[in-house]
Design an enzyme around this catalytic site. Structure first.
Site, PDB file in Angstrom:
ATOM      1  N   SER B 117     -26.770 -33.768   8.632  1.00 50.33           N
ATOM      2  CA  SER B 117     -25.624 -33.325   7.844  1.00 50.33           C
ATOM      3  C   SER B 117     -25.398 -31.817   7.929  1.00 50.33           C
ATOM      4  CB  SER B 117     -25.792 -33.761   6.378  1.00 50.33           C
ATOM      5  OG  SER B 117     -26.816 -33.042   5.777  1.00 50.33           O
ATOM      6  N   LYS B 155     -26.288 -28.395   0.971  1.00 45.08           N
ATOM      7  CA  LYS B 155     -24.867 -28.252   1.319  1.00 45.08           C
ATOM      8  C   LYS B 155     -24.414 -26.820   1.097  1.00 45.08           C
ATOM      9  CE  LYS B 155     -23.466 -32.693   1.888  1.00 45.08           C
ATOM     10  NZ  LYS B 155     -24.297 -33.508   1.033  1.00 45.08           N
TER      11      LYS B 155
END
Lengths: 198, 198
Positions: B117, B155
């Site tokens: 990711s 993130k």
DNA sequence: CTTGAAAGTTCTCAAAAAGTTCACTATCCT
DNA sequence: AGGATAGTGAACTTTTTGAGAACTTTCAAG
């Protein structure tokens, strides 16, 4: 030096505090590492307190605290794996990474990367790479190659038939280069990479 | 000098400690180098202790330690920058990087990345990242965020108007996620990343 | 303030795991 | 032949560990 069980206990406590924000109870520790007896857990905890890696801030419940061991060592606690959509998952048996040990070694040196030619291999502009000095390398390894004794590049290496060598930049925009073997000299092999933010 | 068997024992112990973080038992050493008898292993270990290359920190199990001969510092020479098509270019004023100093710090820990990711940020599956523990972060920083006290993710963070938070996976295939601020808790900020090859 | 559940503490017992010692044997080298 | 090195297996000691019971302390609800 801690025994294996003591390490497991410490590991569990560290992960628990990180996750819940407060210390676990003896029962919870026991459940976490599969010990039925609160007494046995208590003995481990007492030992850890005796060793100075844990402390109880005051008498009471859930009052265990980690003693920050800021040794000038080269280790950081390894809490576990992180992946999108799941809690942090502990890695059994590993509770520490020794950064120096991972990257240091005889005949190694560091280069700073300039440019985006290795971007598909996760090596960005400005990153530092650790190179092991050697003049041979296996197919598929990333090497520092000196071309015509002039240009140094970091590329993935493949030997081709007919004493030719293919050097592949890990950037989909760049094409592989093919040289006769005598124009290419390998100077080192990539063994590590690191990056520092802010 | 050491005999061949003594060297094998020492090498095995070194590798074991490196891999498991603690010393092997005599039985494990025996299994590792194919000796049935714990007694024979014990004799080798005693000899190595006598030679000063091993020591037992205390009486007990798994208490073998290597006597470090050359003090491993945490530095490597920094030779310069490398870029395709040019010789390695020296970086004036920098001739050494201290890896430990770069990445270590108070309240930091390591996580291993699982999944792709963050691939566009040069963080690959299996990489280690160094996280600085904190509960606040600036826009654009990469953070460990805990969503609904359940899912932990790495993130890039942005604050939006209306007490909302945008979390961006650095992977062009994944879309940003937007949450109300009270569902997201920041656990740490990315300060470093490292990877080890072969 | 009382009370009871939850948590921490202390203890004994037993067993498993690990380390130690030893007698005997085997192989290699000079 | 003789010494250095090495392996086997058994007996033994020490260390670590877990279970479980009984006890004390903490904490909060009523």
């Amino acid at each position: 030096m801690l025994t294996i069980q003591q390490k497991r206990v410490l590991d569990f406590i560290r992960a628990f505090i990180h996750r819940h924000g407060h210390s676990p109870s003896l029962r919870e520790i026991g459940e976490g590492i599969d010990i039925q007896s609160r007494g046995a857990v208590h003995r481990h905890v007492q030992t850890l307190i005796g060793r100075g890696v844990l402390k109880r801030t005051r008498s009471g419940w859930r009052t265990l605290e980690l003693v920050e061991t800021d040794e000038a060592s080269s280790s950081l606690p390894l809490l576990g794996k992180i992946a999108a959509g799941r809690p942090i998952e502990a890695i059994p048996g590993h509770d520490e990474v020794n950064i120096a040990e991972m990257l240091l070694g005889e005949e190694r040196y560091v280069l700073q990367i300039e440019g985006d030619s290795m971007i598909d291999a996760g090596i960005l502009d400005g990153d530092l790479v650790v190179i092991q000095h050697t003049d041979t390398a296996n197919d598929g390894e990333i090497v520092v190659a000196l071309i015509d004794n002039q240009e140094a590049t970091l590329k993935r290496l493949f030997h081709l038939s007919g004493r030719r060598i293919k050097l592949v930049a890990e950037n989909h925009k760049l094409s592989p280069l093919i040289y006769p073997a005598d124009r290419v000299r390998i100077q080192g092999v990539l063994t590590g990479q690191l990056r520092s933010y802010r």
